[in-house]
Design an enzyme around this catalytic site. Structure first.
Site, PDB file in Angstrom:
ATOM      1  N   GLY A 115      -3.543   8.471  -3.143  1.00  0.00           N
ATOM      2  CA  GLY A 115      -2.772   7.367  -2.557  1.00  0.00           C
ATOM      3  C   GLY A 115      -1.372   7.786  -2.122  1.00  0.00           C
ATOM      4  CD  GLU A 118      -5.582   7.136   0.481  1.00  0.00           C
ATOM      5  OE1 GLU A 118      -5.299   6.931  -0.713  1.00  0.00           O
ATOM      6  OE2 GLU A 118      -6.646   6.750   0.996  1.00  0.00           O
TER       7      GLU A 118
END
Ligand code: COA
Length: 263
Positions: A115, A118
């Site tokens: 994440g 991301e």
């Protein structure tokens, strides 16, 4: 830096028209839990209409991690419904960053895994410090990326390279990330924020209307429901009714610097 009572997991400050967001969970390598994502979303949305802000820098507290991923401890026992909700909300948060009308820079100061990578990829530009490390290690956990990592990684570095990183879970260093086009610049850790500020200060001298339009047009290329060329044609035409366009062309013709108002 101050913890606004609005936010529990991030620090924010505004200085010289730049809004700084620091993920503040250093002891957990700035892992992104649900609250962190909610804080980041609300902080980013607060900048949309704020004329006192020209750009945003997102970084992680400390010198070890930007964000080491979604919070594994938090989601380890999620149900299918909770997992789906987590992913959908993560998508919404990162879309809010990508659609921000002001430039958002990721200052990647260490691990950007899962994440964290991301989040960095949702920003418009990425600047990495020499110690930064990037990867999508979800397959090690019996999982896949859930915050659009499969989509944005392929967009940024190409399908084959993305598939290799996604399937091997390899963690790459900043130079390799730069070679692959995942990051725009690599600098020493002490130059990380100054480099981001230098870029934002350069962008600040341009028409804010044009900057937000460039972001919309480029984003439109990746939006299946939109025809990016039509978006550009319409946006381009609209500039001919703007004050910024009149100011920019007049300034050029009169050999003086332009003073844009964002109108
Ligand atoms: N979620 C929750 N906690 C995390 C985390 C994450 N993604 N990444 C790190 N942490 C926590 C660790 O559990 C540890 O907490 P503790 O001190 O309470 O035990 C703390 O952060 C420090 O991490 P640690 O693993 O001890 O540091 P390290 O230097 O040995 O290793 C990493 C660093 C990044 C290699 C390792 O933490 C790691 O692999 N993290 C997970 C990366 C990942 O899979 N991300 C994708 C998630 S979808």
């Amino acid at each position: 830096m101050s913890v606004s009572p609005m936010y529990q997991t991030i620090l924010t400050k505004t200085e010289n028209e730049i809004f700084y967001i620091t993920i503040n969970r250093e002891s957990k390598l700035n892992a992104l839990n649900i609250q962190t994502l909610a804080d980041i979303k609300s902080a980013i949305l607060s900048t949309y209409e704020d004329n006192a802000i020209n750009g945003i820098i997102i970084t992680g507290a400390g010198t070890k991690a930007f964000a080491a991923g979604a919070d594994i401890e938090e989601f380890a026992n999620f149900s299918v419904e909770e997992g789906t909700r987590m992913s959908a909300e993560g998508h919404a948060v990162l879309n809010a960053i990508e659609s921000c009308p002001k430039p958002v820079l990721a200052a990647v100061n260490g691990f950007a895994l899962g994440g964290g990578n991301e989040l960095a990829m949702a920003c418009h530009l990425r600047v990495a410090s020499e110690n930064a490390k990037f990867g999508q290690p979800e397959v090690n956990l019996g999982l896949i990326p859930g915050y659009a990592g499969t989509q944005r990684l392929a967009q940024l570095i190409g399908r084959g390279r993305a598939l290799e990183l996604l399937m091997t879970a390899d963690v790459i260093n900043a130079q390799e990330a730069h070679r692959l086009g995942l990051v725009n610049h690599v600098v020493t850790l002490d130059q990380l924020i100054p480099k981001c500020e230098e870029i934002l200060n350069k962008i600040k001298t341009k028409s804010p209307l044009a900057i937000s339009s460039v972001i919309r047009c480029v984003n439109a290329y990746y939006e299946k429901k939109l025809d990016g060329n039509n978006v550009e044609i319409n946006e381009f035409g609209n500039f001919f009714g703007s004050e910024d366009f009149k100011e920019g062309t007049e300034a050029f013709l009169n050999k003086r610097p332009a003073a844009f108002k964002g109108k």
